[in-house]
Design a protein around this motif. Sequence first.
Motif, short mmCIF file in Angstrom:
data_model
loop_
_atom_site.label_atom_id
_atom_site.label_comp_id
_atom_site.label_asym_id
_atom_site.label_seq_id
_atom_site.Cartn_x
_atom_site.Cartn_y
_atom_site.Cartn_z
N THR A 94 28.66 -31.48 -37.12
CA THR A 94 27.66 -30.86 -36.27
C THR A 94 27.37 -31.69 -35.04
O THR A 94 27.43 -32.91 -35.06
CB THR A 94 26.36 -30.64 -37.06
OG1 THR A 94 25.41 -30.05 -36.18
CG2 THR A 94 25.81 -31.94 -37.57
N GLU A 95 27.06 -31.00 -33.93
CA GLU A 95 26.79 -31.69 -32.67
C GLU A 95 25.36 -32.23 -32.61
O GLU A 95 25.00 -32.93 -31.68
CB GLU A 95 27.03 -30.73 -31.51
CG GLU A 95 28.48 -30.30 -31.39
CD GLU A 95 28.70 -29.34 -30.24
OE1 GLU A 95 29.86 -29.02 -29.96
OE2 GLU A 95 27.72 -28.92 -29.60
N THR A 96 24.53 -31.88 -33.58
CA THR A 96 23.13 -32.28 -33.53
C THR A 96 22.89 -33.63 -34.16
O THR A 96 21.78 -34.10 -34.17
CB THR A 96 22.27 -31.22 -34.25
OG1 THR A 96 22.71 -31.12 -35.62
CG2 THR A 96 22.39 -29.87 -33.58
N THR A 97 23.92 -34.25 -34.71
CA THR A 97 23.75 -35.56 -35.34
C THR A 97 24.56 -36.60 -34.59
O THR A 97 25.66 -36.33 -34.12
CB THR A 97 24.21 -35.53 -36.81
OG1 THR A 97 25.58 -35.10 -36.87
CG2 THR A 97 23.36 -34.55 -37.62
N THR A 98 24.03 -37.80 -34.50
CA THR A 98 24.73 -38.91 -33.88
C THR A 98 25.61 -39.59 -34.93
O THR A 98 25.43 -39.38 -36.14
CB THR A 98 23.72 -39.91 -33.32
OG1 THR A 98 22.97 -40.48 -34.42
CG2 THR A 98 22.76 -39.24 -32.35
N PRO A 99 26.58 -40.41 -34.51
CA PRO A 99 27.38 -41.15 -35.50
C PRO A 99 26.52 -41.98 -36.45
O PRO A 99 26.82 -42.05 -37.65
CB PRO A 99 28.28 -42.03 -34.61
CG PRO A 99 28.42 -41.26 -33.34
CD PRO A 99 27.10 -40.59 -33.13
N LEU A 100 25.47 -42.61 -35.94
CA LEU A 100 24.60 -43.39 -36.81
C LEU A 100 23.90 -42.50 -37.83
O LEU A 100 23.79 -42.87 -39.01
CB LEU A 100 23.56 -44.14 -35.97
CG LEU A 100 22.51 -44.95 -36.78
CD1 LEU A 100 23.19 -45.99 -37.65
CD2 LEU A 100 21.51 -45.60 -35.83
N GLN A 101 23.45 -41.32 -37.43
CA GLN A 101 22.79 -40.41 -38.38
C GLN A 101 23.76 -39.94 -39.45
O GLN A 101 23.38 -39.80 -40.61
CB GLN A 101 22.21 -39.22 -37.63
CG GLN A 101 20.96 -39.54 -36.82
CD GLN A 101 20.48 -38.34 -36.02
OE1 GLN A 101 21.00 -38.03 -34.96
NE2 GLN A 101 19.49 -37.65 -36.53
N ARG A 102 25.03 -39.71 -39.09
CA ARG A 102 26.01 -39.28 -40.09
C ARG A 102 26.29 -40.39 -41.09
O ARG A 102 26.35 -40.14 -42.30
CB ARG A 102 27.30 -38.83 -39.39
CG ARG A 102 27.14 -37.54 -38.60
CD ARG A 102 28.49 -36.94 -38.24
NE ARG A 102 29.19 -37.73 -37.25
CZ ARG A 102 29.10 -37.55 -35.94
NH1 ARG A 102 28.29 -36.63 -35.46
NH2 ARG A 102 29.78 -38.30 -35.09
N LEU A 103 26.47 -41.61 -40.61
CA LEU A 103 26.67 -42.73 -41.53
C LEU A 103 25.44 -42.95 -42.40
O LEU A 103 25.55 -43.30 -43.59
CB LEU A 103 26.99 -44.00 -40.74
CG LEU A 103 28.31 -44.00 -39.97
CD1 LEU A 103 28.44 -45.26 -39.12
CD2 LEU A 103 29.49 -43.91 -40.93
N TRP A 104 24.28 -42.75 -41.81
CA TRP A 104 23.02 -42.88 -42.56
C TRP A 104 22.96 -41.85 -43.70
O TRP A 104 22.59 -42.18 -44.84
CB TRP A 104 21.88 -42.70 -41.57
CG TRP A 104 20.50 -42.86 -42.10
CD1 TRP A 104 20.12 -43.24 -43.35
CD2 TRP A 104 19.29 -42.61 -41.38
NE1 TRP A 104 18.76 -43.25 -43.45
CE2 TRP A 104 18.23 -42.86 -42.27
CE3 TRP A 104 19.01 -42.20 -40.07
CZ2 TRP A 104 16.89 -42.72 -41.89
CZ3 TRP A 104 17.70 -42.06 -39.69
CH2 TRP A 104 16.65 -42.32 -40.58
N LEU A 105 23.34 -40.61 -43.41
CA LEU A 105 23.35 -39.58 -44.46
C LEU A 105 24.38 -39.88 -45.53
O LEU A 105 24.14 -39.63 -46.72
CB LEU A 105 23.63 -38.21 -43.83
CG LEU A 105 22.48 -37.57 -43.06
CD1 LEU A 105 22.95 -36.28 -42.39
CD2 LEU A 105 21.29 -37.29 -43.97
N CYS A 106 25.52 -40.43 -45.14
CA CYS A 106 26.53 -40.83 -46.14
C CYS A 106 25.93 -41.85 -47.11
O CYS A 106 26.12 -41.76 -48.33
CB CYS A 106 27.75 -41.44 -45.45
SG CYS A 106 28.81 -40.24 -44.59
#
Length: 460
Positions: free
Chosen positions: A2-14
């Motif tokens: 999704t375009e609404t998340t930053t790379p840091l937010q994606r790693l954070w969710l992982c």
Amino acid sequence: MTETTTPLQRLWLCEAIRLREEYAGPLEDSEANRQARAQGSDLASRIQLRALWLARRDGQQRAQLHWLQGARLALLLLALLALASGAGLAVAALGDGQRPVNVFWALGSLLGLNLLLLVGWAIGWLFSADSGGPLARLWLWLSETLARDAQAAQLAPALLILLGRQRLERWGLGVLVHGLWLLALLSALTTLLVLLATRRYGFVWESTLLGGDTFIQLTQALGTLPALLGFSLPDAELIRASGDSALNSEAARLSWAGWLVGVLLIYGILPRLLLLGLCLCLWRRGVAGLSLDTSLPGYSLLRERLQPSSERLGIRDAAPAQLHQPLAGASTLDSQGAVLVAIELDPARTWPPALPRGVADAGVIDSREQRRQLLDQLTRFPPARLVIACDPRRSPDRGSLALLGELSRSASATRVWLLQPPAGEALDSARLGDWHQALDALQLKHSDTAPLSWLETGHD
């Protein structure tokens, strides 16, 4: 992704999903894994796609947005507190103008607490894992309190663990701490200038134990660096004379006022500004270099599911502690064409019906292997329109409803066709009502007549 998340937010969710699975056991992730295998290239990207899909389904992505909103609100509250505190320091340092200002008491009021906490931050940065201090802990606590989301329980620990692997939390919390102190000191400087511009203050120094020579040396030592930037530096005679009483001289008042402002700027504001810039640069560089550590136990267990050496069928994980409610949806990918598929039909029924030109027949799904193959195909080539034929003589069990939800998420638009029973056989109205209720809960359009016209043209 999704375009609404930053790379840091994606790693954070992982990391949040990994912690959740360590605590509560493996999640039901068959569709998440299939979507990740279809869209991801390497293992790291597939793990991120899986985590993002699960976070959207289970509400952790929404909880992350709530946590970030709470963090911004907490930061705003702390910023307002910093502004008020800085103004209060300046007022306490100068007083109401009715009595002379003791220059070193004023200096202690403006810089004392700041210097003590700055030394504490440096000690914590060098010798302790806690590099943020009480101000950072207060911000984290406020962020969690203001988020008010049960799904946010793993978010703060996940963020700290993620950043802690490269010790980035010290730079992030350093930006917070130095930024708030810089705001407080700028507020103190502004208030100080306003008070000095609107009131007349006299300045003295007072001591019982220390002599005038000591104060002369201390005052000139502190004023040397500010003097290089053009701030005034009281001479020895003026300093000595100020020890008896406040001099009724405009030049003396201007000299002491310039010295006080210069010392606050050089020894208070400038160090915080430099440390803020340093922490901000190191934080941005560190975040840009963050990547997923696929060697962690929680991620290495996903390798066979997301990047299998060979495909294996069957149930591989224990049943989750909490079953997920089936959900329907629609594909947002580019789609084209129309597909008809049936689920668990009676072999005696004639199938398929005569189909219009351009409508593909996907057959009848009776086994897990057929289900997997069809879902993989629809994930790669999503149809614009999909009709799913069901036999309403069978009960709408959870497995069938979950399959309907998965199929609908692989097409731009989906309708369910509830087939009529063979001639001479009555349909149980209660069971048909169960189907209608279940499909309405899934928000899937359904009909008892063949929607073949819609399947061919896109309208009825």
